[in-house]
Design a protein around this motif. Structure first.
Motif, PDB file in Angstrom:
ATOM      1  N   ILE A  15       0.865  -1.174   0.000  1.00  0.00           N
ATOM      2  CA  ILE A  15       0.000   0.000   0.000  1.00  0.00           C
ATOM      3  C   ILE A  15       0.900   1.222   0.000  1.00  0.00           C
ATOM      4  O   ILE A  15       1.997   1.199   0.547  1.00  0.00           O
ATOM      5  N   ARG A  16       0.450   2.275  -0.621  1.00  0.00           N
ATOM      6  CA  ARG A  16       1.232   3.506  -0.680  1.00  0.00           C
ATOM      7  C   ARG A  16       0.767   4.448   0.415  1.00  0.00           C
ATOM      8  O   ARG A  16      -0.419   4.617   0.634  1.00  0.00           O
ATOM      9  N   ARG A  20       1.149   9.859  -4.774  1.00  0.00           N
ATOM     10  CA  ARG A  20       1.617   8.934  -5.797  1.00  0.00           C
ATOM     11  C   ARG A  20       2.810   9.543  -6.518  1.00  0.00           C
ATOM     12  O   ARG A  20       2.935  10.749  -6.609  1.00  0.00           O
ATOM     13  N   SER A  24       3.481   7.931 -12.449  1.00  0.00           N
ATOM     14  CA  SER A  24       2.465   6.896 -12.570  1.00  0.00           C
ATOM     15  C   SER A  24       1.090   7.437 -12.185  1.00  0.00           C
ATOM     16  O   SER A  24       0.966   8.452 -11.512  1.00  0.00           O
ATOM     17  N   GLU A  25       0.085   6.725 -12.640  1.00  0.00           N
ATOM     18  CA  GLU A  25      -1.304   7.077 -12.367  1.00  0.00           C
ATOM     19  C   GLU A  25      -2.000   5.800 -11.923  1.00  0.00           C
ATOM     20  O   GLU A  25      -1.851   4.749 -12.552  1.00  0.00           O
ATOM     21  N   LYS A  26      -2.743   5.861 -10.859  1.00  0.00           N
ATOM     22  CA  LYS A  26      -3.474   4.697 -10.379  1.00  0.00           C
ATOM     23  C   LYS A  26      -4.772   4.570 -11.162  1.00  0.00           C
ATOM     24  O   LYS A  26      -5.491   5.555 -11.351  1.00  0.00           O
ATOM     25  N   ILE A  27      -5.051   3.363 -11.653  1.00  0.00           N
ATOM     26  CA  ILE A  27      -6.300   3.109 -12.365  1.00  0.00           C
ATOM     27  C   ILE A  27      -6.984   1.899 -11.731  1.00  0.00           C
ATOM     28  O   ILE A  27      -6.365   1.132 -11.002  1.00  0.00           O
ATOM     29  N   THR A  28      -8.247   1.731 -12.040  1.00  0.00           N
ATOM     30  CA  THR A  28      -9.002   0.584 -11.563  1.00  0.00           C
ATOM     31  C   THR A  28      -9.333  -0.296 -12.756  1.00  0.00           C
ATOM     32  O   THR A  28      -9.748   0.205 -13.799  1.00  0.00           O
ATOM     33  N   SER A  52      -0.196  -6.263  -9.687  1.00  0.00           N
ATOM     34  CA  SER A  52       0.205  -5.036 -10.390  1.00  0.00           C
ATOM     35  C   SER A  52       1.311  -5.313 -11.393  1.00  0.00           C
ATOM     36  O   SER A  52       1.306  -4.776 -12.503  1.00  0.00           O
ATOM     37  N   ARG A  56       0.925  -4.441 -15.307  1.00  0.00           N
ATOM     38  CA  ARG A  56       1.888  -3.558 -15.994  1.00  0.00           C
ATOM     39  C   ARG A  56       2.538  -4.271 -17.170  1.00  0.00           C
ATOM     40  O   ARG A  56       2.688  -3.710 -18.255  1.00  0.00           O
ATOM     41  N   SER A 132      -2.488  11.636 -18.744  1.00  0.00           N
ATOM     42  CA  SER A 132      -2.935  12.337 -17.550  1.00  0.00           C
ATOM     43  C   SER A 132      -2.647  13.835 -17.652  1.00  0.00           C
ATOM     44  O   SER A 132      -1.626  14.238 -18.191  1.00  0.00           O
TER      45      SER A 132
END
Length: 148
Positions: A15-16, A20, A24-28, A52, A56, A132
């Motif tokens: 977990i971060r 961020r 990088s960009e967090k996506i679902t 992850s 990736r 982004s």
């Protein structure tokens, strides 16, 4: 800073803590149960470090597989690839010159925090970001009708 929690299978799930990283960009991603089971099996067999890592790798493989489409599209359109930063000085120079910008970025476009909504509207004619966009909420709102 990274910390680890145990997930329901007893595996470490990172977990971060904090913000961020800028790269990088967090996506679902929604996956079916069978596909997710396959991913978890590959992780448990050591083929990938975690979910992850698998995702990736899969994304990079698909990007490489379709590289010709990307090259052709970039050749047809004026697109900047990577990180592009638009600062107040650059936009003020455009306003002074009486020009406007048609911004197209594949990656990350950043409009500096010191750019006012009025300056952004006066100098940015269109904005297309494949990736982004980082801009203040006020600048995003000012450019909402110009985003593609």
């Amino acid at each position: 800073m990274m910390e680890a929690l145990q997930d329901v299978r007893g595996m470490a799930a990172p977990i971060r803590v904090g913000t961020r990283p800028a790269d990088s960009e967090k996506i679902t991603v929604n996956l079916g149960y069978v596909d997710l089971g396959h991913v978890d099996l590959l992780v448990s067999e050591g083929a990938y470090a975690n979910r992850s890592d698998f995702i990736r790798t899969a994304v990079r493989n698909q990007i490489e597989r379709h590289a010709d489409i990307t090259r052709q599209s970039v050749a047809r359109k004026a697109v900047e690839i990577g990180l592009r930063h638009y600062g107040r000085a650059e936009l003020e120079a455009a306003r002074t010159a009486g020009t406007t910008l048609d911004i197209r970025v594949l990656g990350l476009a950043v409009i500096a925090a010191d750019v006012s909504p009025d300056l952004a509207r006066a100098t940015i004619a269109s904005l297309e970001v494949l990736g982004s966009l980082q801009a203040s909420p006020a600048v995003r709102q000012a450019l909402a009708d110009r985003l593609r």
